[in-house]
Motif scaffolding. Structure first.
Motif, mmCIF file in Angstrom:
data_model
loop_
_atom_site.group_PDB
_atom_site.id
_atom_site.type_symbol
_atom_site.label_atom_id
_atom_site.label_comp_id
_atom_site.label_asym_id
_atom_site.label_seq_id
_atom_site.Cartn_x
_atom_site.Cartn_y
_atom_site.Cartn_z
ATOM 1 N N LEU A 185 -2.708 12.343 -1.275
ATOM 2 C CA LEU A 185 -2.068 11.040 -1.499
ATOM 3 C C LEU A 185 -0.944 10.822 -0.482
ATOM 4 O O LEU A 185 -0.819 9.746 0.112
ATOM 5 C CB LEU A 185 -1.452 11.021 -2.894
ATOM 6 C CG LEU A 185 -1.930 10.009 -3.932
ATOM 7 C CD1 LEU A 185 -1.208 10.243 -5.243
ATOM 8 C CD2 LEU A 185 -1.761 8.577 -3.476
ATOM 9 N N ALA A 186 -0.136 11.869 -0.283
ATOM 10 C CA ALA A 186 0.985 11.750 0.655
ATOM 11 C C ALA A 186 0.468 11.515 2.065
ATOM 12 O O ALA A 186 1.027 10.730 2.834
ATOM 13 C CB ALA A 186 1.841 13.010 0.608
ATOM 14 N N MET B 196 -7.505 5.191 6.294
ATOM 15 C CA MET B 196 -7.133 5.459 4.902
ATOM 16 C C MET B 196 -8.372 5.535 4.006
ATOM 17 O O MET B 196 -8.348 6.184 2.968
ATOM 18 C CB MET B 196 -6.210 4.362 4.368
ATOM 19 C CG MET B 196 -4.861 4.297 5.063
ATOM 20 S SD MET B 196 -3.934 2.826 4.580
ATOM 21 C CE MET B 196 -3.456 3.289 2.913
ATOM 22 N N ALA C 89 1.231 3.773 -3.355
ATOM 23 C CA ALA C 89 0.917 5.192 -3.170
ATOM 24 C C ALA C 89 2.138 6.037 -3.514
ATOM 25 O O ALA C 89 2.031 7.123 -4.091
ATOM 26 C CB ALA C 89 0.469 5.449 -1.733
ATOM 27 N N ASN C 90 3.297 5.528 -3.172
ATOM 28 C CA ASN C 90 4.530 6.244 -3.459
ATOM 29 C C ASN C 90 4.785 6.366 -4.960
ATOM 30 O O ASN C 90 5.172 7.424 -5.452
ATOM 31 C CB ASN C 90 5.694 5.491 -2.799
ATOM 32 C CG ASN C 90 6.839 6.414 -2.492
ATOM 33 O OD1 ASN C 90 6.656 7.438 -1.868
ATOM 34 N ND2 ASN C 90 8.005 6.067 -2.971
ATOM 35 N N ASP D 272 0.843 -1.194 0.000
ATOM 36 C CA ASP D 272 0.000 0.000 0.000
ATOM 37 C C ASP D 272 0.884 1.252 0.000
ATOM 38 O O ASP D 272 0.645 2.206 -0.748
ATOM 39 C CB ASP D 272 -0.917 0.004 1.240
ATOM 40 C CG ASP D 272 -2.366 0.280 0.861
ATOM 41 O OD1 ASP D 272 -2.601 1.237 0.110
ATOM 42 O OD2 ASP D 272 -3.249 -0.459 1.326
ATOM 43 N N VAL D 273 1.917 1.216 0.835
ATOM 44 C CA VAL D 273 2.845 2.345 0.899
ATOM 45 C C VAL D 273 3.564 2.500 -0.446
ATOM 46 O O VAL D 273 3.673 3.607 -0.988
ATOM 47 C CB VAL D 273 3.880 2.152 2.037
ATOM 48 C CG1 VAL D 273 4.929 3.257 2.006
ATOM 49 C CG2 VAL D 273 3.189 2.126 3.394
ATOM 50 N N ALA E 138 -1.811 15.659 -4.634
ATOM 51 C CA ALA E 138 -0.509 15.181 -4.155
ATOM 52 C C ALA E 138 -0.461 15.210 -2.624
ATOM 53 O O ALA E 138 0.020 14.265 -1.985
ATOM 54 C CB ALA E 138 0.610 16.041 -4.746
ATOM 55 N N ALA F 268 2.463 6.220 -7.232
ATOM 56 C CA ALA F 268 1.427 7.142 -7.724
ATOM 57 C C ALA F 268 1.857 8.594 -7.496
ATOM 58 O O ALA F 268 1.700 9.451 -8.369
ATOM 59 C CB ALA F 268 0.096 6.864 -7.024
ATOM 60 N N LEU F 269 2.424 8.849 -6.330
ATOM 61 C CA LEU F 269 2.887 10.211 -6.007
ATOM 62 C C LEU F 269 4.011 10.656 -6.928
ATOM 63 O O LEU F 269 4.033 11.795 -7.385
ATOM 64 C CB LEU F 269 3.413 10.235 -4.579
ATOM 65 C CG LEU F 269 2.536 10.819 -3.492
ATOM 66 C CD1 LEU F 269 3.229 10.678 -2.145
ATOM 67 C CD2 LEU F 269 2.211 12.286 -3.767
ATOM 68 N N LEU G 95 2.063 0.740 9.797
ATOM 69 C CA LEU G 95 3.208 -0.175 9.754
ATOM 70 C C LEU G 95 4.060 -0.082 11.008
ATOM 71 O O LEU G 95 4.387 -1.096 11.627
ATOM 72 C CB LEU G 95 4.089 0.170 8.551
ATOM 73 C CG LEU G 95 3.977 -0.694 7.316
ATOM 74 C CD1 LEU G 95 4.912 -0.188 6.237
ATOM 75 C CD2 LEU G 95 4.292 -2.141 7.650
ATOM 76 N N ALA H 148 -0.736 4.758 6.149
ATOM 77 C CA ALA H 148 -0.288 3.370 5.985
ATOM 78 C C ALA H 148 1.048 3.189 6.698
ATOM 79 O O ALA H 148 1.273 2.175 7.378
ATOM 80 C CB ALA H 148 -0.148 3.027 4.504
ATOM 81 N N GLY H 149 1.925 4.169 6.583
ATOM 82 C CA GLY H 149 3.224 4.112 7.255
ATOM 83 C C GLY H 149 3.068 4.082 8.775
ATOM 84 O O GLY H 149 3.732 3.305 9.454
ATOM 85 N N GLN I 113 -0.843 8.007 2.430
ATOM 86 C CA GLN I 113 0.319 7.116 2.461
ATOM 87 C C GLN I 113 0.983 7.150 3.842
ATOM 88 O O GLN I 113 1.407 6.120 4.364
ATOM 89 C CB GLN I 113 1.318 7.522 1.388
ATOM 90 C CG GLN I 113 2.463 6.537 1.263
ATOM 91 C CD GLN I 113 3.677 7.147 0.592
ATOM 92 O OE1 GLN I 113 3.845 8.366 0.556
ATOM 93 N NE2 GLN I 113 4.524 6.299 0.048
#
Lengths: 226, 341
Positions: free
Chosen positions: B98-99, B78, A35-36, A31-32, B95, A38-39, B109, B105-106, B102
């Motif tokens: 999205l960041a 998310m 998304a990365n 997932d990370v 952007a 995509a970015l 983790l 998700a991090g 993301q």
């Protein structure tokens, strides 16, 4: 600057597709990663579109026939609209990112200072995207019978679209991709059907839905600041 | 046109708290007690319990419950914001969003990794989420109905999360405290982008302004409810405070959040949906109307607007990814086999 616009549209449409994976990937790490990627694609798109005009006007106010992305970029990331298939996505990313790497490498060597700067930045990112797709192609190709079948089917379905994607760089591209397919134990599909039209604005049916979603809010508030 | 960047009153001092906690953590590491110190002595000396240390079973299981719930919240969280990535109104906003998603998700983790140091596996944690055995924050069971919800979530939901989480940077369990320092720094960025996005809408067209007010109207009370039930009804609090996992009560943190938001809402020019909101000179705090805790309990128990949708989404992603995880494991096993042969 029409080549930069085409590359920018490839990256923009690819970013829009890849971000469909957010919160849906097979693992949290993936997932990370997705998304990365995509970015990165979105970041490249913004740089490239800005060489041709205002990034938001270009992204939000053009209609389908004015987009110059290759057909591959706009395809759903699975066999049918609304599907999200991981093997399909990795095969798609393998074909796309390898072509992007070559295009950006050429850009980095360009005499135009702006284009060269964009190329230098995006080459690094594409190298990583290709590596990611490469590693997954190996895992899926050499993992289970099911994963092998899925990635081969995806590759067979997507291969024809790589014709348009790799126009002018076909030999260098094959030299990059064929060894990866061989390493993964996958069969390189034959070159038969060669759909094209994206570069001249003749797209697939899929682009309209993608744009309808992407542009809806922006177009609902003409002239608004966000 | 350059968009204005309003200050977020109160957020700077919270980030200062995070930095102080980080310094305290380093200092504690320098004057570590000898390895034989008892759990109680470590807690009393404001030192950190580390994975290798002996700890009461209830401390361990309580932390697993809390860290897991936090991690699950990041993962489920998310979905509501991810809902607007495809329709973000500019490429810059796309952007940023999205960041941000993301980052979530991090966060999930490294919170799962912190929980794993307590002797539970990622697989067990994932199963506990999918089966509904462990919970996630109820805030994510509300829908994101307009673009302004992205801003309101950043401002209010991430703001409430920061108020809740900054004290956790001083939590007695080392891996959790360290994870929270990083999480809080990123959450602070999330809150700022939300606030700034909402500010632009509040200064925008009448439609944008209405969108912003509607989002604040819908997210205010669910955000207040994020601090949990009132102190009198909070089941886990007392022991958690004694063990220095939790440092402030639910109601203390809720008050801190209200006090922070009122001046921010004034700068935005938006109204917080509570006619009872007024400054109380004597208390030195804003008086406010409490959230409807019966509603909170209904949502916790599964009957919020999106509980079923969020769980079905997560379950589907997990199930549809099973063949990929199997393929990766099979490939890794074959590679390991090759090395040893």
């Amino acid at each position: 600057m029409s080549e930069l616009l085409a590359l920018g549209d490839d990256a923009l449409i690819a970013a829009q597709r890849l971000s469909e994976w957010v919160s849906r990937a097979p693992t949290l790490e993936e997932d990370v990663a997705l998304a990365n990627i995509a970015l990165d694609q979105l970041g490249a798109a913004r740089l490239l579109l800005s060489t041709a005009g205002d990034e938001d006007e270009l992204a939000y106010l053009r209609d389908g026939p004015q987009f110059r992305n290759c057909l591959l970029a706009e395809l759903p990331l699975g066999p049918a609209r609304g599907d999200l298939d991981f093997a399909w996505t990795m095969a798609w990313l393998l074909l796309l990112s390898s072509a992007q790497l070559l295009r950006y490498t050429d850009l980095a060597a360009s005499d135009d200072e702006l284009a060269a700067g964009i190329g230098a930045k995006t080459v690094k990112e594409s190298t990583y995207h290709l590596d990611h797709a490469h590693q997954w192609t190996l895992r899926l190709g050499g993992g289970t019978d099911e994963s092998h079948r899925r990635v081969q089917e995806a590759l067979d379905s997507l291969w024809p679209y790589a014709h348009e994607l790799t126009e002018g760089i076909r030999d260098r591209w094959l030299a990059l991709v064929e060894p990866i397919l061989a390493e993964a134990g996958l069969t390189r599909p034959a070159d038969r059907w060669q759909p094209e039209g994206g570069r001249t604005g003749r797209h697939t049916e899929h682009l309209g839905y993608l744009l309808a979603e992407m542009q809806s809010l922006h177009r609902a508030h003409p002239g608004a600041q966000w | 046109m350059e968009t204005p960047k309003p200050a977020v009153a109160g957020a700077d001092s919270l980030l200062g708290d995070v930095e102080e906690a980080e310094a305290a953590l380093r200092e504690a590491a320098d004057r570590a007690l000898d390895g034989e110190a008892s759990f109680d002595a470590v807690i009393a000396a404001d030192q950190k319990i580390e994975p290798r240390d002996a700890m009461p079973d209830a401390y361990r299981s309580g932390l697993i419950r809390q860290i897991a719930q936090h991690a699950h919240s990041e993962i489920i969280g998310m979905q509501p914001e991810g809902n607007w990535i495809s329709r973000a109104p500019t490429l810059r906003r796309k952007a940023i969003l999205l960041a941000k998603v993301q980052d979530e998700a991090g966060h999930g983790l490294y919170l799962y990794a912190a929980a794993e140091t307590l002797g539970i596996s990622r697989e067990e944690l994932t199963d506990a989420l999918i089966s509904g055995k462990q919970k996630y924050s109820s805030i994510f069971n509300y829908p994101t109905l307009s673009w302004a919800d992205v801003g309101a979530i950043g401002w209010l939901v991430d703001g409430a999360a920061i108020v809740n989480q900054v004290p956790l940077c001083r939590c007695s369990y080392g891996p959790y405290a360290r994870a929270m320092i990083r999480v809080c720094k990123e959450e602070s960025f999330h809150q700022r982008q939300g606030y700034q996005s909402l500010y632009v809408l509040a200064q925008g067209t009448p439609e944008q302004r209405a969108m912003a007010q509607d989002a604040v109207d819908r997210w205010w009370y669910p955000s207040l409810a994020m601090f949990g039930p009132p102190d009198a009804d909070s089941t886990h609090s007392a022991q958690s405070m004694a063990w220095k996992v939790k440092r402030f009560s639910n109601d203390e943190l809720r008050q801190r959040f209200v006090d922070m938001c009122v001046p921010q809402a004034e700068i935005l020019g938006l109204t917080l949906p509570d006619p009872g909101l007024r400054w109380n000179e004597e208390r030195g705090h804003y008086d406010y109307t409490s959230p409807d805790f019966d509603e909170l309990m209904r949502v916790v128990k599964g009957d919020g607007p999106c509980n079923r949708q969020r769980m079905a989404h997560r379950r589907r992603a997990h199930e549809e990814g099973a063949w990929v995880r199997e393929a990766a494991a099979a490939y890794a096993a074959k590679q390991n086999g090759k090395v040893t042969v």
